[in-house]
Design a protein around this motif. Structure first.
Motif, PDB file in Angstrom:
ATOM      1  N   ALA A 351       0.844  -1.202   0.000  1.00  0.00           N
ATOM      2  CA  ALA A 351       0.000   0.000   0.000  1.00  0.00           C
ATOM      3  C   ALA A 351       0.875   1.247   0.000  1.00  0.00           C
ATOM      4  N   TYR A 352       0.364   2.287  -0.645  1.00  0.00           N
ATOM      5  CA  TYR A 352       0.984   3.612  -0.656  1.00  0.00           C
ATOM      6  C   TYR A 352      -0.012   4.552   0.027  1.00  0.00           C
ATOM      7  N   LEU A 353       0.334   5.006   1.219  1.00  0.00           N
ATOM      8  CA  LEU A 353      -0.520   5.936   1.950  1.00  0.00           C
ATOM      9  C   LEU A 353      -0.199   7.348   1.457  1.00  0.00           C
ATOM     10  N   PRO A 354      -1.176   8.086   0.929  1.00  0.00           N
ATOM     11  CA  PRO A 354      -0.905   9.410   0.361  1.00  0.00           C
ATOM     12  C   PRO A 354      -0.660  10.455   1.446  1.00  0.00           C
ATOM     13  N   GLY A 355       0.597  10.661   1.792  1.00  0.00           N
ATOM     14  CA  GLY A 355       0.938  11.574   2.882  1.00  0.00           C
ATOM     15  C   GLY A 355       0.516  13.004   2.633  1.00  0.00           C
ATOM     16  N   TRP A 356       0.335  13.371   1.361  1.00  0.00           N
ATOM     17  CA  TRP A 356      -0.070  14.745   1.054  1.00  0.00           C
ATOM     18  C   TRP A 356      -1.518  15.003   1.445  1.00  0.00           C
ATOM     19  N   GLU A 357      -2.290  13.962   1.742  1.00  0.00           N
ATOM     20  CA  GLU A 357      -3.658  14.150   2.217  1.00  0.00           C
ATOM     21  C   GLU A 357      -3.724  14.345   3.730  1.00  0.00           C
ATOM     22  N   VAL A 358      -2.623  14.118   4.429  1.00  0.00           N
ATOM     23  CA  VAL A 358      -2.598  14.227   5.885  1.00  0.00           C
ATOM     24  C   VAL A 358      -2.198  15.643   6.271  1.00  0.00           C
ATOM     25  N   ASP A 359      -3.003  16.285   7.105  1.00  0.00           N
ATOM     26  CA  ASP A 359      -2.733  17.657   7.514  1.00  0.00           C
ATOM     27  C   ASP A 359      -1.469  17.749   8.352  1.00  0.00           C
ATOM     28  N   VAL A 360      -0.814  18.899   8.270  1.00  0.00           N
ATOM     29  CA  VAL A 360       0.284  19.208   9.184  1.00  0.00           C
ATOM     30  C   VAL A 360      -0.271  19.217  10.605  1.00  0.00           C
ATOM     31  N   ILE A 361       0.426  18.574  11.519  1.00  0.00           N
ATOM     32  CA  ILE A 361      -0.057  18.451  12.890  1.00  0.00           C
ATOM     33  C   ILE A 361      -0.090  19.823  13.560  1.00  0.00           C
ATOM     34  N   ARG A 362      -1.238  20.153  14.167  1.00  0.00           N
ATOM     35  CA  ARG A 362      -1.384  21.409  14.883  1.00  0.00           C
ATOM     36  C   ARG A 362      -2.147  21.153  16.180  1.00  0.00           C
ATOM     37  N   SER A 363      -2.154  22.136  17.076  1.00  0.00           N
ATOM     38  CA  SER A 363      -2.590  21.909  18.453  1.00  0.00           C
ATOM     39  C   SER A 363      -4.031  21.432  18.563  1.00  0.00           C
ATOM     40  N   GLU A 364      -4.943  21.997  17.735  1.00  0.00           N
ATOM     41  CA  GLU A 364      -6.340  21.627  17.891  1.00  0.00           C
ATOM     42  C   GLU A 364      -6.639  20.205  17.432  1.00  0.00           C
ATOM     43  N   MET A 365      -5.652  19.540  16.842  1.00  0.00           N
ATOM     44  CA  MET A 365      -5.864  18.172  16.372  1.00  0.00           C
ATOM     45  C   MET A 365      -5.682  17.148  17.485  1.00  0.00           C
ATOM     46  N   PHE A 366      -5.107  17.563  18.623  1.00  0.00           N
ATOM     47  CA  PHE A 366      -4.879  16.618  19.717  1.00  0.00           C
ATOM     48  C   PHE A 366      -6.121  16.535  20.603  1.00  0.00           C
ATOM     49  N   THR A 367      -6.333  15.371  21.185  1.00  0.00           N
ATOM     50  CA  THR A 367      -7.533  15.139  21.965  1.00  0.00           C
ATOM     51  C   THR A 367      -7.283  15.312  23.458  1.00  0.00           C
ATOM     52  N   SER A 368      -8.329  15.690  24.156  1.00  0.00           N
ATOM     53  CA  SER A 368      -8.304  15.685  25.621  1.00  0.00           C
ATOM     54  C   SER A 368      -9.262  14.617  26.130  1.00  0.00           C
TER      55      SER A 368
END
Length: 697
Positions: A351-368
């Motif tokens: 499989a080739y996972l399309p990394g360009w579809e994954v957002d740059v990690i930012r603070s609001e993406m983390f869960t509490s």
């Protein structure tokens, strides 16, 4: 806590932890997430706030007292000497000293070597012989006048991993959650807030876990920097090992001929290669050859006796160019070192996972929110490696007989991994299997289509599956739909020149499963030199390059009245979408023309005054533009349709109304996604173009 958090704690009490606690306890301790969550799981696996607060302080005390900072190594050495015995948290590795016939440990941060280890400890924890393992260890100091004898003695050692899990209980409790809830639970378990991701984006994140549940699974992810490609392999599981691509050697990875000791593939479930991309990098040809053999046959040989192993390979690296550049000039594997930019190696990737579809990690993406203790989930996934779910899709679908055996095996392994993650109890529906099957086939198709570019001896393959309805369902990649003018470069010329209303020039972009009949007499018209056709078009999640102007522009040209019916123009971002539609009309119309736009929507019962204020602001903003904007609530509450009626004779039906874009990255207004619709990722949606007179019939 959310309703999902309450449900998680109700059914998995003692096996979950609040994910934001890791940051609360980490401080300056440079340890993997699974080490911290192991400790949190001992003291904070509860939803009681008082117990959590006490547990956090306990974990902080443990780290403060026992985690070894390199800068304090001499102080800890002195403490061990003075007390005679002391407990430390450190990364430990063991080697055999052939001169003394004794095992000796090295404590990475503590900075001590030649620590005596008994053979029973080595037999119980053989991974210590391969690489550093995070452990809680009791170290003794006993001085001996014989300089040949080290004063350091390892009294006891415990690798940081959970002792035992009840898989049957885990599988039974899966039934208490809906599919959406379970996917969100897994997302929270790897640290992400599911509300920040679309459905496809969630599945792409979970795809990174497949090497942990599938034996001998080979996946590659190439994409921009900062998207968290290596995080899952370095922080998530004590059964995965992340190594730099430049540090790989045959003895380290497979077997050392000098002593016959097996390498990383014999001890780890997943071996991930970080920073794998880079055209300037070089690789040993013998290493590439043995890797290709192992990836294909699950075995390797350096000498007389072939050896087998079960480790999965994950290759992650950064791309130098964006997708259209790669498709136009080279291929999607262009960033690989020359020795790995080889058709035989690439063909062995499942499989080739399309990394360009994954957002740059930012603070609001983390869960509490709450998620599984990482080590608990890691043990569950390890147990699942021994099971095979690859035949489950056959209950509903059959894959194209035109694909090769290697393609079929790759698709089935990816499907098996997805099903183990999302449906461990096997209660999947046909629609749910189809969603995963499309993604599994797309991930292999991405590999195969690029192989056809790299090596002309590889034939192009028609990827499709047949469902219970007997219909053929085509599978395409998102970049194939987004950039057909580059994707089919040098081949598939039969696709050139076909029409697609989403582009001003009418270039064809095939869409997943789309069946569009050619327009018949009276089903098309010409406005401004552009042929407008009836049709139904599906747009995949995470695609870019689409705007209101491309979707609607040609159809509203020459209009004098436009009626937008969308019951969900309520919240700020939805009203902003309406404003951008109005802006598109203003840009499109001649200055001397007058156009009226009327919106029919539903009231926001939670804050109707704010909704009225914002909609009235659009009316005010249109003053002097030649566009008159008006709006009204559908008081009957029966307007559930989402469509655009244009007095040029066209009706445009959208399943999501104007809400087709994912939320753009928040960077104080300086993100292109904030400014240009073409740079925003899409949600999955469809649009249907119908002649109004046809719709009336």
């Amino acid at each position: 806590m959310t309703a999902l958090d309450n449900k998680i704690n109700e059914h998995f009490a003692g096996f979950v932890v609040r994910k934001d606690l890791v940051k609360a306890v980490k401080g300056n301790a440079i340890v993997p997430t699974y080490v911290l969550e192991y400790l949190l799981g001992q003291y904070c696996a509860t939803d009681d706030e008082a117990s959590i607060a006490t547990g956090i302080e306990t974990v902080k005390d443990i780290l403060r007292m026992h985690y070894v900072h390199r800068s304090e190594s001499r102080l800890i050495q002195s403490t061990i000497r003075e007390k005679g015995r002391y407990k430390v948290i450190d990364q430990v590795s063991v080697a055999l000293n052939e001169k003394t016939d004794n095992y000796e440990a090295v404590f990475e941060n503590l900075g001590i070597k030649k620590v005596a280890v008994d053979s029973g400890t080595v037999k119980a924890h053989p991974k210590l012989l391969v690489t550093g393992v995070w452990c809680i260890a009791d170290v003794q100091y006993e001085f001996n006048e014989d300089a040949r004898i080290s004063p350091w003695i390892l009294e006891s050692i415990k690798p940081i991993q959970i002792a035992k899990v009840d898989y049957d209980q885990y599988r039974a409790l899966r039934g208490e959650f809906t599919t959406d809830e379970w996917i969100d639970l897994l997302m929270q378990s790897i640290g992400f807030n599911p509300e920040a991701f679309g459905r496809r984006s969630k599945l792409l994140q979970l795809m990174r876990l497949i090497p942990f549940v599938e034996r001998n699974y080979n996946i590659i992810e190439l994409g921009p920097k900062g998207t968290g490609k290596s995080h899952i392999y370095s922080e998530f599981s004590p059964h995965g090992q992340l190594i730099s691509g430049g540090e790989v050697t045959v003895p380290k990875l497979f077997v050392n001929n000098a002593n016959g000791r097996i390498g990383l593939v014999g001890y780890w479930d997943v071996v991930a290669f970080d920073e794998f991309a880079g055209r300037e990098k070089t690789a040993n040809k013998a290493l590439v050859d043995i890797m290709k053999n192992y990836m294909a046959n699950k075995s390797f040989s350096r000498g007389i006796t072939p050896m087998g192993a079960e480790a999965s390979f994950a290759f992650v690296g950064n791309t130098d160019h964006n997708v259209p550049y790669m498709l136009k000039n080279t291929d999607l594997f262009e960033a690989l070192p020359a020795q790995f930019h080889d058709s035989a190696f690439i063909d062995r990737l499942h499989a080739y996972l399309p990394g360009w579809e994954v957002d740059v990690i930012r603070s609001e993406m983390f869960t509490s929110g709450y998620g599984f203790i990482v080590d608990y989930l890691a043990e569950i996934l390890r147990h699942l490696r021994s099971e095979d779910f690859s035949n489950r899709p056959d209950e509903f679908f059959s894959i194209s007989p035109k694909v090769s055996t290697r393609d079929r095996d790759a698709i089935y392994k990816t499907m098996s991994g997805f099903l183990k993650l999302v449906f461990p109890a096997g209660d999947q529906t046909e629609a749910e299997v189809e969603e995963l099957l499309r993604l599994a086939m797309e991930s292999r198709k991405r590999v195969k289509d690029q192989l056809a570019r790299i090596d002309s001896t590889y034939p192009e393959v028609d990827f499709y599956f047949v469902g219970s309805d007997g219909e053929k369902h085509a599978v395409t990649t998102v970049e194939e739909e987004e950039y057909p003018q580059f994707y089919y470069k040098g081949s598939r010329s039969e696709h050139d020149g076909e029409g697609d209303p989403s582009t001003a020039q009418g270039e064809k972009q095939r869409t997943s499963g789309e069946q569009t009949a050619p327009p018949s007499e009276g089903q098309h018209s010409v406005i401004g030199g552009v042929a407008l056709e009836e049709g139904h078009h599906v747009y995949a999640e995470n695609r870019k390059g689409v705007s209101y102007d491309k979707l609607f522009g040609p159809y509203i040209s020459g209009a004098q009245r436009i009626v937008v019916t969308d019951p969900y123009i309520r919240f700020f971002y939805q009203i902003r979408n309406m404003m951008e539609f109005v802006e598109m009309v203003i840009r499109r119309k001649p200055p001397e023309d007058q156009v009226s736009i009327h919106l029919v929507t539903g009231p926001d019962d939670g804050n109707i005054s704010r909704q009225r204020e914002l909609l009235d602001s659009i009316s005010t903003a249109c003053t002097g533009t030649g566009v008159e904007f008006s709006w009204a609530f559908d008081e009957s509450g029966t307007a559930h349709a989402r469509d655009i009626l244009i007095d040029t004779g066209w009706k445009i039906v959208l399943d999501r109304g104007l809400d087709i874009f994912q939320a753009p990255i928040k960077t104080d207004g300086f993100a292109l996604g904030d400014r240009l619709q073409e740079h925003r990722m899409l949600k999955n949606f469809y649009v249907t173009y119908v002649r109004e007179d046809q719709a009336a019939r």
